[in-house]
Design a protein around this motif. Sequence first.
Motif, PDB file in Angstrom:
ATOM      1  N   UNK A   1       0.856  -1.185   0.000  1.00 38.62           N
ATOM      2  CA  UNK A   1       0.000   0.000   0.000  1.00 38.62           C
ATOM      3  C   UNK A   1       0.889   1.230   0.000  1.00 38.62           C
ATOM      4  N   UNK A   2       0.740   2.056  -1.025  1.00 37.45           N
ATOM      5  CA  UNK A   2       1.558   3.257  -1.166  1.00 37.45           C
ATOM      6  C   UNK A   2       0.784   4.489  -0.696  1.00 37.45           C
ATOM      7  N   UNK A   3       1.530   5.567  -0.460  1.00 35.22           N
ATOM      8  CA  UNK A   3       0.937   6.870  -0.109  1.00 35.22           C
ATOM      9  C   UNK A   3      -0.010   6.769   1.082  1.00 35.22           C
ATOM     10  N   UNK A   4       0.419   6.031   2.113  1.00 38.41           N
ATOM     11  CA  UNK A   4      -0.421   5.849   3.299  1.00 38.41           C
ATOM     12  C   UNK A   4      -0.277   7.069   4.203  1.00 38.41           C
ATOM     13  N   UNK A   5      -1.401   7.694   4.504  1.00 33.37           N
ATOM     14  CA  UNK A   5      -1.448   8.834   5.422  1.00 33.37           C
ATOM     15  C   UNK A   5      -2.396   8.489   6.563  1.00 33.37           C
ATOM     16  N   UNK A   6      -1.929   8.627   7.789  1.00 33.63           N
ATOM     17  CA  UNK A   6      -2.782   8.328   8.939  1.00 33.63           C
ATOM     18  C   UNK A   6      -2.404   9.241  10.095  1.00 33.63           C
TER      19      UNK A   6
ATOM     20  N   UNK B   1      -1.229   8.854  12.988  1.00 28.49           N
ATOM     21  CA  UNK B   1      -0.075   8.586  13.843  1.00 28.49           C
ATOM     22  C   UNK B   1       1.246   9.036  13.228  1.00 28.49           C
ATOM     23  N   UNK B   2       1.194   9.550  12.013  1.00 31.78           N
ATOM     24  CA  UNK B   2       2.425   9.930  11.323  1.00 31.78           C
ATOM     25  C   UNK B   2       2.942  11.289  11.779  1.00 31.78           C
ATOM     26  N   UNK B   3       4.273  11.462  11.764  1.00 35.51           N
ATOM     27  CA  UNK B   3       4.822  12.802  11.978  1.00 35.51           C
ATOM     28  C   UNK B   3       4.394  13.731  10.841  1.00 35.51           C
ATOM     29  N   UNK B   4       4.422  15.030  11.065  1.00 38.70           N
ATOM     30  CA  UNK B   4       4.067  15.971   9.996  1.00 38.70           C
ATOM     31  C   UNK B   4       4.972  15.792   8.777  1.00 38.70           C
TER      32      UNK B   4
ATOM     33  N   UNK C   1       5.090  13.575   6.470  1.00 41.42           N
ATOM     34  CA  UNK C   1       5.586  12.224   6.250  1.00 41.42           C
ATOM     35  C   UNK C   1       4.480  11.381   5.631  1.00 41.42           C
ATOM     36  N   UNK C   2       4.875  10.299   5.022  1.00 38.11           N
ATOM     37  CA  UNK C   2       3.919   9.294   4.582  1.00 38.11           C
ATOM     38  C   UNK C   2       4.557   7.928   4.744  1.00 38.11           C
ATOM     39  N   UNK C   3       3.749   6.886   4.612  1.00 41.49           N
ATOM     40  CA  UNK C   3       4.262   5.539   4.770  1.00 41.49           C
ATOM     41  C   UNK C   3       3.893   4.672   3.584  1.00 41.49           C
ATOM     42  N   UNK C   4       4.679   3.619   3.423  1.00 41.96           N
ATOM     43  CA  UNK C   4       4.369   2.544   2.491  1.00 41.96           C
ATOM     44  C   UNK C   4       4.350   1.273   3.322  1.00 41.96           C
ATOM     45  N   UNK C   5       3.309   0.476   3.160  1.00 39.26           N
ATOM     46  CA  UNK C   5       3.088  -0.702   3.998  1.00 39.26           C
ATOM     47  C   UNK C   5       3.068  -1.954   3.129  1.00 39.26           C
ATOM     48  N   UNK C   6       3.795  -2.972   3.562  1.00 38.77           N
ATOM     49  CA  UNK C   6       3.816  -4.262   2.874  1.00 38.77           C
ATOM     50  C   UNK C   6       3.287  -5.337   3.815  1.00 38.77           C
ATOM     51  N   UNK C   7       2.371  -6.159   3.312  1.00 39.84           N
ATOM     52  CA  UNK C   7       1.769  -7.215   4.125  1.00 39.84           C
ATOM     53  C   UNK C   7       1.789  -8.516   3.326  1.00 39.84           C
ATOM     54  N   UNK C   8       2.156  -9.599   4.012  1.00 36.06           N
ATOM     55  CA  UNK C   8       2.154 -10.926   3.395  1.00 36.06           C
ATOM     56  C   UNK C   8       1.843 -11.946   4.470  1.00 36.06           C
ATOM     57  N   UNK C   9       1.881 -13.225   4.104  1.00 40.15           N
ATOM     58  CA  UNK C   9       1.677 -14.277   5.094  1.00 40.15           C
ATOM     59  C   UNK C   9       2.736 -14.227   6.191  1.00 40.15           C
TER      60      UNK C   9
ATOM     61  N   UNK D   1       8.656   4.664   6.584  1.00 40.52           N
ATOM     62  CA  UNK D   1       8.225   6.063   6.648  1.00 40.52           C
ATOM     63  C   UNK D   1       9.224   6.924   5.889  1.00 40.52           C
ATOM     64  N   UNK D   2       8.714   7.808   5.033  1.00 39.43           N
ATOM     65  CA  UNK D   2       9.576   8.701   4.261  1.00 39.43           C
ATOM     66  C   UNK D   2       9.073  10.134   4.405  1.00 39.43           C
ATOM     67  N   UNK D   3       9.948  11.103   4.137  1.00 40.63           N
ATOM     68  CA  UNK D   3       9.461  12.482   4.040  1.00 40.63           C
ATOM     69  C   UNK D   3       8.447  12.602   2.897  1.00 40.63           C
TER      70      UNK D   3
END
Length: 283
Positions: free
Chosen positions: A179-184, A186-189, A191-199, A206-208
């Motif tokens: 999942x790209x461009x994750x904004x929620x 709990x993030x610092x100002x 910033x955004x996150x990319x999340x990877x999920x598997x078995x 987290x990146x600027x």
Amino acid sequence: MKILSIQSSVAYGHVGNSAAAFPLQRLGHEVWPVLTVHFSNHTGYGAWRGPVLPAADVAEVIAGIGDRGVLGSADAVLSGYQGDPAVGAVILDAVATVKAANPAAVYCCDPVMGDAGRGMFVRPGIPEYLRDTVVPRADIITPNHFELDFLAGRTTNSLAEVLDAVDLVRATGPRHVLVTSVLHGDLPPDSLEVVAVSDEGAWAVTTPLLPINPNGGGDVTAALYLAHLYTTGSPATALERTIASVFAVLEATLAAGTREIQLIAAQDVIADPPARFTARRLR
């Protein structure tokens, strides 16, 4: 790897296969690009020229590759924007053909539908077709946050809610979700996150948040994640390498002040991703 990549193409710039093929080749993989459109430039410019290839023509090109007797040697099928359900059906037929000949092959689908702030930008019916027909057949999907929410049928505002939504989508078929461009909240100002999920678990990087959103970034991300996941077998490592390369390409694009992503100028960070971001385990 040998990758059958069924996507759009542009003569000027980098989106679709014109964004995915070169990074994969720079990493040493063989790419068989099958074009669904061949435009002068991406549609973000507001004007373009060139043909949309009929689904029957796309199927003919794939059939011709099959005539060479090589589809069974493909390790993966990669797809991006699907402008018509008829093209989607051709892609799924190709996936079935490849997997029948090589059960170890995987299908990586970037379910392009829309984005936060823009809403849906594909034709009516395409989001539902992707959700109900295409995504369940994929092994790997790479939605952005907005697209994940649509696929899961809910709005997510926290990291825990994002993970719950991923679990809902994974229950329909795909084992790997990026999942790209994750904004929620709990993030610092900035910033955004990319999340990877598997078995095996779930990880986040987290990146600027860069002040840039060029076309083609998602196409590069999907291609690189497929490649690194296949060659390393590690979602965490694939996440780190993919985001390191994509972030560096975006930095180069921002520095150059161009509208097109700087794939060629920044190719060294694709071939040799810098050890820049560390994936933290979420579960």
